[in-house]
Design an enzyme around this catalytic site. Structure first.
Site, short mmCIF file in Angstrom:
data_model
loop_
_atom_site.label_atom_id
_atom_site.label_comp_id
_atom_site.label_asym_id
_atom_site.label_seq_id
_atom_site.Cartn_x
_atom_site.Cartn_y
_atom_site.Cartn_z
N GLU A 82 -90.46 28.65 1.50
CA GLU A 82 -92.03 28.36 1.71
C GLU A 82 -92.79 28.64 0.31
OE1 GLU A 82 -95.22 30.28 4.51
OE2 GLU A 82 -93.48 29.68 5.48
N ASP B 85 -88.81 33.20 3.20
CA ASP B 85 -90.22 33.26 3.58
C ASP B 85 -90.69 34.24 2.53
OD1 ASP B 85 -92.98 33.29 4.50
OD2 ASP B 85 -92.42 34.70 6.04
N ASP C 167 -91.40 37.43 10.06
CA ASP C 167 -91.05 36.67 8.81
C ASP C 167 -89.43 36.22 8.75
OD1 ASP C 167 -93.45 38.28 6.96
OD2 ASP C 167 -92.53 39.76 8.44
#
Length: 198
Positions: free
Chosen positions: A77, A17, A152
């Site tokens: 992502e 991420d 996260d």
């Protein structure tokens, strides 16, 4: 599952991420079509004031993760489109640093939109980070205490799990035909002939 239990035939997915302040990551082991949790964590970048040194840190830390877990694939992502152009630029650069670390080791990279990841995990593209984290705990049978408190980390794990789902989904080969004659030529065995005609 611990890292020591990983076998040579297992497939390892590293999920990232991206972030310019905190970058989350998660590692999954795929064995016999099942996903097993290995680890999740964050790369804390908040104390670095120089953005270029932040990118260097991301590259270095992702490289360390690759050297530690030997992933077969990196799922990351994709940056979301926001109103703050500077934030988007920094996020895109951070993602690029992580991708570069993977491609330098010839690791295939796959991007997933945030909405796609949330949809894959919770069934709702608008789910909160907390909902994603809770669902991952249920799916992967993880005690919440095993996970870092920073969401996260679970977002990185979610990217890895989304890739696992997408890569194990049956694919149908799409065929394109110019016209009926083209279809007939390419599928002769499927067409029954009218009696008396050659």
């Amino acid at each position: 599952m611990t890292f020591e239990e990983i076998e040579a035939t297992d497939r390892i997915i590293l999920g990232i991420d991206p972030g310019s302040s905190v970058m989350g990551y998660g590692v999954l082991c795929i064995r016999a079509k099942n996903a097993h949790y290995i680890t999740a964590g964050i790369i804390d970048l908040r104390k670095i004031s120089n953005h270029y040194l932040t990118l260097q840190k991301i590259f270095t830390e992702v490289t360390k993760l690759i050297e530690q877990y030997y992933p077969n694939e990196l799922a990351i992502e994709a940056p979301f489109f926001g109103k703050n152009v500077q934030s988007m630029l920094k996020l895109g650069r951070s993602q690029g640093a992580a991708i570069t670390a993977a491609t330098c080791r010839d690791i295939p990279v796959v991007e997933y939109a945030p909405l796609k990841i949330k949809q894959a995990i919770t069934g709702n593209g608008q789910a909160s980070k907390e909902q994603v984290a809770n669902m991952l705990c249920k799916i992967l049978k993880i005690d919440k205490n095993q996970l870092p408190k920073e969401l996260d980390a679970t977002d990185g794990l979610a990217a890895a799990y989304c890739h696992f789902l997408e890569s194990t989904r049956p694919t149908t080969e799409s065929k394109h035909y110019v016209n009926w004659k083209d279809f007939a030529n390419k599928n002769a065995s499927r067409i029954s002939k009218t009696p008396g005609k050659k």
